[in-house]
Scaffold this motif. Structure first.
Motif, PDB file in Angstrom:
ATOM      1  N   ARG A  78       0.813  -1.200   0.000  1.00  0.00           N
ATOM      2  CA  ARG A  78       0.000   0.000   0.000  1.00  0.00           C
ATOM      3  C   ARG A  78       0.856   1.263   0.000  1.00  0.00           C
ATOM      4  O   ARG A  78       1.913   1.310   0.609  1.00  0.00           O
ATOM      5  N   ILE A  79       0.339   2.281  -0.676  1.00  0.00           N
ATOM      6  CA  ILE A  79       1.029   3.567  -0.645  1.00  0.00           C
ATOM      7  C   ILE A  79       0.324   4.520   0.307  1.00  0.00           C
ATOM      8  O   ILE A  79       0.694   5.666   0.442  1.00  0.00           O
ATOM      9  N   ASP A  80      -0.751   4.044   0.941  1.00  0.00           N
ATOM     10  CA  ASP A  80      -1.511   4.938   1.814  1.00  0.00           C
ATOM     11  C   ASP A  80      -1.435   4.444   3.249  1.00  0.00           C
ATOM     12  O   ASP A  80      -0.593   3.655   3.607  1.00  0.00           O
ATOM     13  N   ASP A  81      -2.361   4.927   4.063  1.00  0.00           N
ATOM     14  CA  ASP A  81      -2.368   4.591   5.491  1.00  0.00           C
ATOM     15  C   ASP A  81      -3.026   3.267   5.778  1.00  0.00           C
ATOM     16  O   ASP A  81      -3.838   3.167   6.691  1.00  0.00           O
ATOM     17  N   VAL A  82      -2.767   2.274   4.977  1.00  0.00           N
ATOM     18  CA  VAL A  82      -3.398   0.980   5.194  1.00  0.00           C
ATOM     19  C   VAL A  82      -2.308  -0.045   5.443  1.00  0.00           C
ATOM     20  O   VAL A  82      -1.254  -0.009   4.802  1.00  0.00           O
ATOM     21  N   ILE A  83      -2.547  -0.938   6.397  1.00  0.00           N
ATOM     22  CA  ILE A  83      -1.601  -2.023   6.657  1.00  0.00           C
ATOM     23  C   ILE A  83      -2.323  -3.337   6.418  1.00  0.00           C
ATOM     24  O   ILE A  83      -3.478  -3.495   6.794  1.00  0.00           O
TER      25      ILE A  83
END
Ligand code: PRX
Length: 677
Positions: free
Chosen positions: A546-551
């Protein structure tokens, strides 16, 4: 995804870049029986044939009325597929199979306790049970087309029965993963405005019978506080005819389905003729803000897409016994345990418990007992099975022709063990990359046509045209250079919108690379997936994360903001920051950094309290690896928490130059704290 620029620590940034691997080729035996073998499929689905090519998928279904328009773009980018068509998903997954296959097993339900019998539910039995429950939902619960219902249930045969009964009536189901907490369930009840909650009294997990009814009570109470009243809670019984919960039933609100349904024995409910674009279900997923978003999936487009993917990529034939180990509470379970396999009249396996209970051989005993020949799971499960029982598969007499990996990048070493040990060198593997939002696969090999390459998902599936953009929107064409993977064209499985929040839908998935926000031309609206990827010279894509705030924890998608806001509920906490840490089995784990309010002492009890708060608000899957209580967060001069620095410390990496921070000295302190323990 405009806000991705401001983030410093993402999965993609800590991804490992693997070397290119050699190809593995499908066997002549596999090719000989495969559903698709003609490479011309890629030409049939080339961009110049778009969108008409997708009628090939829609033709796999039975329609009450054919569509007038294949793709209606008038409300771009909320696409409408097969506009004018009328269809029912429950009819397509059940009724249409009765003529030739009513005595065939639709669902094998495997209880976790090995001493309990496997339940084999035929298509006829599924028809009977779905009709009776649909009658109950309509006549007892007062539900009708377009209403939303929240379903918080464990893995059970009753879960697809519930979903298909909703689909029969045109009621929009919103299934919440059974392992999610009451509070997570309540949020979804409120957002979808459900006034009926469907639950189960108990289920087995790792040998223990867990009380699940208690979550329903809590969820209903929490939802009421937020203004959403649930007036009926329908509770299935794990053991029909007997209650397995000590939690009392609230008079006039809670009902055991197994009692009430007796009134509806023998009832038949005519399936609603749904417009193709009417919603089939909502599936909430994590994003860049604290609030989960309800991915809205339509009826005709979604069902056509998952049916085609099940046929072409999963290679499902009606004679196959297919086992996908995912939970139905996630999109994988919706598309590839329930809707896709049942639309194709396959037998689908539903297993209640954990794959390693009571020992590392359990999964392979299930495969052997049921003659499973198609197997579908996630790298996390493969890593766990490899670690605790690398030689177990060889002890059992099962043979897979086809295996899937989904949900996370798979390390080539793990892939090779999957191929040789689990697949016994006989099964082909598809590495399928996709998302809750996409309904079905985006990248994968077509198994009898393209060779496999460990660690790479493959090219776009027929009809999907990926493209990689750099930060400025230029296409990256050089092999091996990472960028943001997007899809150039719409496809029928794509979510229609975010439930109740069209602006967020447009902003999250399209705003970044949209060529013209006024445009009604699909070419102007590339879909941004939120993953970093590279393409190699052969056109195979490798997903980095992911490139965002997701894990992605054990294949479960968690928002770092969601975890942070759960921590902030603890009143001693001033600031919270979550970063992903690489983990041997789970892929990634969340590490939680906490700064306390002035005057508050850091103690182990407080760290435990914060960790518990997260489990209570989200679920155990979000439990941080460690709660690090630090004297201060590393910050920029403008006061922004430098997650990049925390991520580097957690992953034992290089923190880089920190001299421009407002408080560089704190970095050493945190490093000593974390790296010493
Ligand atoms: O980062 C990608 C990862 O999982 C994300 C989607 O998660 P979710 O919506 O929960 O759906 C999971 C089941 C499809 C993606 O953005 N992901 C999914 N499949 C793969 C993957 N990463 C690498 N390889 C895959 N095959």
């Amino acid at each position: 995804m405009g806000d991705t620029n401001v983030l410093e620590t993402t999965e993609a940034q800590i991804a490992v870049h693997w070397q290119e691997e050699d190809y593995y080729y499908p066997s002549p035996k596999f090719i000989g029986q495969a559903n698709v073998t003609d490479p011309a499929i890629y030409e049939r689905f080339s961009l110049d044939k778009f969108p008409e090519c997708f009628t090939e998928y829609a033709e796999m279904l039975t329609w009450y009325k054919y569509w007038d328009t294949v793709l209606d773009t008038s409300d771009a980018p909320c696409w409408k597929w097969f506009k004018g068509g009328k269809i029912n998903a429950s009819y397509n997954c059940i009724d249409r199979h009765l003529k030739d296959n009513k005595n065939k097993t639709a669902i094998h339900f495997v209880p976790e306790l090995e001493e309990e019998r496997i339940d084999h539910i035929t298509y006829q039995e599924l028809y009977v049970r779905v009709n009776e429950f649909a009658a109950l939902l309509r006549d007892f619960a007062g539900l009708k087309r377009g209403d939303r219902v929240t379903i918080h249930m464990p893995m059970s045969a009753e879960l697809p029965i519930t979903m298909l009964a909703c689909a029969r009536l045109g009621v929009i189901h919103s299934v919440v993963f059974g392992g999610f907490s009451a509070s997570a369930c309540a949020d979804r009840i409120v957002d979808s405005k459900s006034r009926v909650l469907i639950s189960m009294d108990a289920y087995y997990r790792s040998g223990k019978l867990l009380n699940h009814k208690i979550n329903a009570d809590e969820a209903v109470a929490l939802a009421a506080k937020d203004g959403q009243v649930v007036d009926k809670v329908l509770v299935w019984q794990r053991y029909p005819g007997k209650s397995s919960t000590e939690t009392p039933m609230a008079d006039g609100r809670d009902y055991f389905v197994n009692d009430v349904v007796k009134k509806y024995y023998g009832a038949r409910v005519e399936p609603e003729q749904m417009l193709s674009e009417e919603p089939l279900f909502l599936m909430y997923t994590s994003g860049t803000t604290g609030k989960p978003k309800g991915a809205q999936h339509g009826t005709g487009g979604y069902l056509a897409y998952v049916t085609a993917m099940s046929k072409y990529i999963q290679d499902i034939h009606p004679t196959d016994v297919y086992w996908c180990m995912a939970d139905i509470g996630w999109i994988t379970g919706h598309s590839f345990i329930v809707y896709g396999p049942l639309a194709l009249c396959a037998s689908t396996v539903i297993y209640e418990g954990v794959p390693t209970y009571p020992d590392a051989g359990r999964s392979w005993r299930i495969a052997q007992a049921l003659d499973v020949n198609i197997f579908h799971t996630a790298p996390t499960a493969i890593r766990a099975l490899r670690k605790i029982g690398p030689n177990e598969p060889a002890k059992y007499n099962y043979h897979f022709k086809h295996m899937t990996t989904v949900g996370e990048p798979i390390e080539p070493e793990v892939w090779k063990w999957y191929e040789s040990a689990v697949g016994k060198g006989e099964a082909i593997i598809v590495d399928t990359w996709w998302q809750t939002e996409t309904g079905g696969f985006l990248c994968s090999t077509v198994p009898a046509i393209k060779p496999m390459k460990p660690g790479s998902a493959g090219p776009g599936v027929p009809g999907i045209h990926p493209i990689i953009y750099d930060e400025d929107g230029n296409e990256i064409t050089q092999p091996g250079i990472a960028g943001n993977i997007c899809i150039q064209n719409p496809w029928p499985g794509q979510m229609q919108t975010i439930w109740g929040d069209r602006d967020r839908f447009v902003k999250t998935y399209f705003a970044r690379y949209c060529k013209n926000p006024e445009s009604k031309d699909w070419r102007d609206w590339p879909y941004i997936a939120g993953d970093a990827a590279t393409r190699s010279a052969d056109g195979y894509y490798r997903i980095l994360g992911r490139i965002d705030d997701v894990i992605n924890v054990s294949g479960h998608r968690l928002g770092t903001k969601e975890i942070e806001s759960a921590a902030l509920v603890v009143q001693e906490v001033a600031e919270a920051a979550v970063v992903p840490v690489a983990h041997e089995i789970k892929g990634k784990e969340p590490d939680l950094y906490i700064a306390l309010k002035p005057g508050i002492q850091a103690t182990d009890e407080l760290a435990q309290k914060i960790s518990d708060a997260i489990c209570n608000q989200i679920g155990k899957i979000a439990k941080p690896r460690k709660v690090w209580i630090v004297p201060d967060m590393p910050k920029t001069r403008s006061g922004k928490i430098m997650r990049r620095v925390l991520g580097a410390i957690s992953n034992k990496g290089d923190v880089g130059n920190v001299m421009t921070l407002a408080n560089p000295e704190v970095v050493e302190t945190i490093k000593t704290l974390v790296q010493k323990s």
